[in-house]
Structure formats: C-alpha cells, structure tokens
Scaffold this active site. Structure first.
Site, short mmCIF file in Angstrom:
data_model
loop_
_atom_site.label_atom_id
_atom_site.label_comp_id
_atom_site.label_asym_id
_atom_site.label_seq_id
_atom_site.Cartn_x
_atom_site.Cartn_y
_atom_site.Cartn_z
N TYR A 68 -3.19 -18.06 13.68
CA TYR A 68 -3.38 -16.89 15.07
C TYR A 68 -2.36 -16.27 15.17
O TYR A 68 -2.09 -15.78 15.66
CB TYR A 68 -4.37 -16.93 15.21
CG TYR A 68 -4.64 -15.28 15.76
CD1 TYR A 68 -5.39 -14.47 14.85
CD2 TYR A 68 -5.11 -15.64 17.15
CE1 TYR A 68 -6.20 -13.42 15.77
CE2 TYR A 68 -5.43 -14.26 17.52
CZ TYR A 68 -5.56 -12.95 17.73
OH TYR A 68 -6.39 -11.78 17.96
N LEU A 98 0.89 -1.53 0.11
CA LEU A 98 0.39 0.08 0.10
C LEU A 98 1.12 1.17 -0.15
O LEU A 98 2.11 1.22 0.90
CB LEU A 98 -0.56 -0.57 1.22
CG LEU A 98 -1.94 0.77 1.50
CD1 LEU A 98 -2.61 1.04 0.52
CD2 LEU A 98 -2.15 0.55 2.90
P1 NAD Z 1 -12.58 -7.82 14.03
O1 NAD Z 1 -12.97 -9.19 12.92
O2 NAD Z 1 -13.84 -7.58 14.40
O3 NAD Z 1 -11.44 -6.84 12.96
C1 NAD Z 1 -10.54 -6.84 12.09
C2 NAD Z 1 -10.88 -6.07 10.90
O4 NAD Z 1 -9.82 -6.64 10.35
C3 NAD Z 1 -11.67 -6.11 10.10
O5 NAD Z 1 -12.87 -5.10 10.20
C4 NAD Z 1 -11.56 -6.81 9.38
O6 NAD Z 1 -12.79 -6.39 7.89
C5 NAD Z 1 -10.02 -6.81 8.52
N1 NAD Z 1 -9.27 -7.31 7.88
C6 NAD Z 1 -9.06 -8.63 8.26
N2 NAD Z 1 -8.14 -8.89 7.54
C7 NAD Z 1 -7.34 -8.17 6.56
C8 NAD Z 1 -7.51 -7.79 5.91
N3 NAD Z 1 -6.04 -9.05 4.93
N4 NAD Z 1 -6.76 -6.58 4.98
C9 NAD Z 1 -7.51 -5.55 5.68
N5 NAD Z 1 -8.60 -5.59 6.28
C10 NAD Z 1 -8.40 -6.95 7.43
O7 NAD Z 1 -11.63 -7.71 15.19
P2 NAD Z 1 -10.67 -6.75 16.67
O8 NAD Z 1 -11.80 -7.48 17.51
O9 NAD Z 1 -11.32 -5.96 16.33
O10 NAD Z 1 -9.33 -7.03 16.59
C11 NAD Z 1 -8.45 -5.75 16.03
C12 NAD Z 1 -7.37 -6.68 16.56
O11 NAD Z 1 -6.53 -6.33 17.57
C13 NAD Z 1 -6.90 -7.71 15.13
O12 NAD Z 1 -5.59 -7.38 14.96
C14 NAD Z 1 -6.60 -9.48 16.53
O13 NAD Z 1 -6.13 -9.77 16.74
C15 NAD Z 1 -6.02 -7.64 18.04
N6 NAD Z 1 -7.61 -8.77 18.99
C16 NAD Z 1 -7.76 -8.43 19.44
C17 NAD Z 1 -8.73 -8.92 20.77
C18 NAD Z 1 -10.15 -8.49 20.92
O14 NAD Z 1 -10.50 -9.09 22.42
N7 NAD Z 1 -11.31 -8.47 20.07
C19 NAD Z 1 -7.29 -9.15 21.73
C20 NAD Z 1 -6.24 -9.41 20.83
C21 NAD Z 1 -5.93 -8.91 19.85
#
Ligand code: NAD
Ligand code: UDP
Length: 323
Positions: free
Chosen positions: A151, A69
């Site tokens: 993951y 990008l």
């Molecule tokens: P989520 O699935 O709601 O959000 C992830 C977003 O990334 C989505 O909008 C999805 O469409 C986008 N995405 C996925 N693959 C993609 C790609 N190849 N290119 C562009 N966009 C892409 O999840 P979340 O809970 O909001 O998590 C956000 C981040 O925080 C993640 O990286 C996750 O690993 C991390 N995380 C979340 C938690 C939790 O409890 N929610 C805990 C630990 C880590």
C-alpha cells in the site's frame, strides 16, 4: 459554507462505491454534475450507491482500474484502492497493481482527454514518521518490504507517476495525502480502528486495543474531507500538491476507545492485543498548506462525527442481524 462548482461537468470517480468515494459522488450529484462511478466492488458495495440508482445523472461501471478504460469525462478523481490494512494485505500484489497500473491507466486517460485528475494519496507515504506533525516536505520513513509496503510503496509510486505526467506531459494534477478518515459507510468488517471499536461497543464485545494504546492518530470526518477534495480540484495548478488533508487534532488510540465506549454507553471491556508490525507510533497532519492554499480546515469534532457514525452502524448491524 459549501463550495460550489462554476459549471456542470461529467466527473469520473474511481472507487466510487467505497466509503469516501460514495460521499464524494453524493456531493458532486448535489451540485448538479453527471457522475460516472467506476468500481470493481472489491471492498466497495452497491449498498453505498443504491440510493443513486435511477438518478439520470448517475452511472455505474463495474471495472478494474488495472485495465485500460476508454470513456469521455471532464474530470477524474482516482480513489480506487483498498484502504484498510486487512483488505490491502489480503492480495498485496493486486494492491500494488491497483495503485501503480491503476494510476498509469487513469493518467493515460486524463492525458488523452486533457482533463484534471485527482489522486487519493495517503499519510502512509510518511510511514512511521520521524517528523511530527508531518508536513508535505517530509520524505517519510517507509519500510519497502513489510506487510504495509504494498500500500505505502504503491501509493508513493503513484505520486511519482502523477508528478512525472505533470512534468513530462503538462497534465493538470491534484495529489492529496489523506489522513485517517471515518464516517458512515465505512466497511463494518474492515478492521480499521473506528469501525472496529464502534461495532465492538454496539455488540457488547471486548474492545481490541493493539499495543498499549499510546500510538496516536488524527481522525477526519468524511464530510470535511470531501470539502477539502472539492476545494483542491477547484483551485488552480498551485494546488497540484501534495497537500495534506486531515484533522490536526490528535488522539491516542486508548482515548478513542474511551470516547467510543462512553458514547455508545457500552459495557465492553478493553482487551490488549499485540501491535501489528510496522504500525506507526504517531500520525498527525500539518495542514498549513491546505489552510493557506484552499482556505480549508476540518470543522467536525470527533464527538459529533462519532455520533453520526455510531448511528449509521446501529442501523447497519440491525439490518445485518435481521437478514
Ligand atoms: P474503500 O475500500 O471503502 O474504497 C475503495 C474503493 O476502491 C472500493 O469501492 C473498492 O471496491 C474499489 N477498488 C479497489 N480496487 C479496485 C480496482 N482495482 N479497480 C476498481 N475499483 C477498485 O476505501 P476508502 O476509505 O473509501 O478509500 C478511498 C481512497 O482514499 C483509497 O484510494 C485510499 O487509499 C484513500 N485513503 C483513504 C483513507 C481513509 O482513512 N479512509 C486514508 C488515506 C487514503
Ligand atoms: N487499532 C487498534 N484496535 C483495532 C484496530 C486498530 O488498536 O481494533 C489501532 C492500530 O494498531 C493503529 C490504529 O488503531 O495503531 C489505527 O489503525 P487503522 O487500521 O484504523 O489505521 P492506520 O494504522 O492505517 O492508521
């Protein structure tokens, strides 16, 4: 009191149409920044960012971070990655690519722009931990070939890349290990425990408790998490991390089920299902590092956070049922 940025910036948030990303964007916009939301909408939805359309400081770009990008920004938050087991196990190869190729592409961008970059890492890097609560110095107990590995290992490799870019290229990095976070805009069908239990309780369906419910998690409300993320970005290089961001108050999953049923006033019964493979038996952050470096700790109780999350799902389910 909310932390404020010193000056206005152009901030890119990958995964910005997801649960956590959309809350982060709201907060950045509130502070007067311009935000570029980059998302391929795999698990995120336009609904999460609908309210921002028409805002001159908001821009959405549909893009998959596994491809390079070229944009101009001052700061990057890299959140793109499906986070729930159902979603990240749906296409495990793509999950690893998103974590690893996505990190390489976003780090390359940050290197060209000489800008700070934040990585949303995870407590999953600790696997099924032998140390409790988990400190950042613990190296983890991760199965490299199981259903969660795409993951866990993807995120571990992304951390390696972040620290190699720091050592090799002098890049300014922030790596947060995020523990279970919940709140409005979680995906209603992502299989995560908080959304599952609330949706089941609201629909009067059985609450699916995996195993005997004695496994533990510590749940952080999304507003508290966003506060920690911003604090990390604003802190200096000493906050490179990794830093645990999560709520250190631990509950068994059975206790969570009871709280949700009581809060919703539901008549749902509890049904026991098999525990998924490699499901960690306990998880709770040691947040001493975040407390001392960032002066941060969560302030929202589980009851308060669940209350607003239940309100969100009530409205969402009504909308889905009338659609
Ligand atoms: P989520 O699935 O709601 O959000 C992830 C977003 O990334 C989505 O909008 C999805 O469409 C986008 N995405 C996925 N693959 C993609 C790609 N190849 N290119 C562009 N966009 C892409 O999840 P979340 O809970 O909001 O998590 C956000 C981040 O925080 C993640 O990286 C996750 O690993 C991390 N995380 C979340 C938690 C939790 O409890 N929610 C805990 C630990 C880590
Ligand atoms: N869980 C459960 N019932 C559900 C969904 C999840 O008992 O309907 C359990 C799951 O087995 C795990 C815990 O709740 O022990 C948290 O699961 P989640 O998928 O939310 O997060 P993670 O395991 O990634 O921490």
């Amino acid at each position: 009191m909310a932390r404020l940025y010193d000056s206005r910036k152009r901030v890119m948030v990958t995964g910005g149409a997801g649960f956590i990303g959309s809350h982060l964007i709201d907060r950045l916009i509130q502070e007067g920044h311009e935000v570029l939301c980059v998302d391929n909408l795999f698990t995120g939805t336009k609904r999460n960012i609908d309210h921002l359309h028409g805002n001159p400081r908001f821009e959405f770009l549909r893009h998959d971070v596994t491809f390079p990008l070229y944009v101009e920004v001052d700061e990057i938050y890299n959140l793109a990655c499906p986070a729930s087991p159902i979603h990240y196990q749906y296409d495990p190869v793509q999950t690893t690519k998103t974590s690893v190729h996505g990190a390489i592409n976003m780090l390359g961008l940050a290197k060209r722009l000489s800008c700070p970059i934040f990585q949303a890492s995870t407590s999953e890097v600790y696997g099924d931990p032998h140390q409790h609560p988990q400190t950042e110095s613990y190296w983890g107990n991760v199965n490299p070939i199981g259903p969660r590995s795409c993951y866990d290992e993807g995120k571990r490799c992304a951390e390696t890349l972040f620290f190699d870019y720091q050592r090799q290229h002098g890049l300014e990095i922030r790596v947060a290990r995020i523990f279970n976070t919940y709140g409005p805009r979680m995906h209603h069908a992502d299989g995560r425990v908080v959304s599952n239990f609330i949706v089941q309780a609201l629909r009067g369906e059985p609450i699916t408790l995996y195993g005997d419910g004695s496994q533990t998690r510590a749940f952080c409300y999304v507003d508290d998490l966003v506060e920690g993320m911003i604090a990390m970005m604003q802190a200096g290089q000493e906050a490179s991390g990794p830093i645990n961001l999560g709520n250190p108050v631990e509950f068994s999953i059975a206790e969570l089920a009871e709280q949700v049923v009581a809060l919703v006033g539901s008549r749902s019964e509890i049904v026991y299902k098999p525990l998924p493979q490699d499901d960690p038996t306990q998880r709770c952050p040691d947040i001493s590092r975040a407390q001392s470096l960032l002066n941060w700790q969560p302030v929202t109780t589980l009851e308060t956070g669940l209350h607003s999350t239940v309100g969100y799902f009530q409205t969402l389910l009504q909308e889905l049922e009338s659609a």
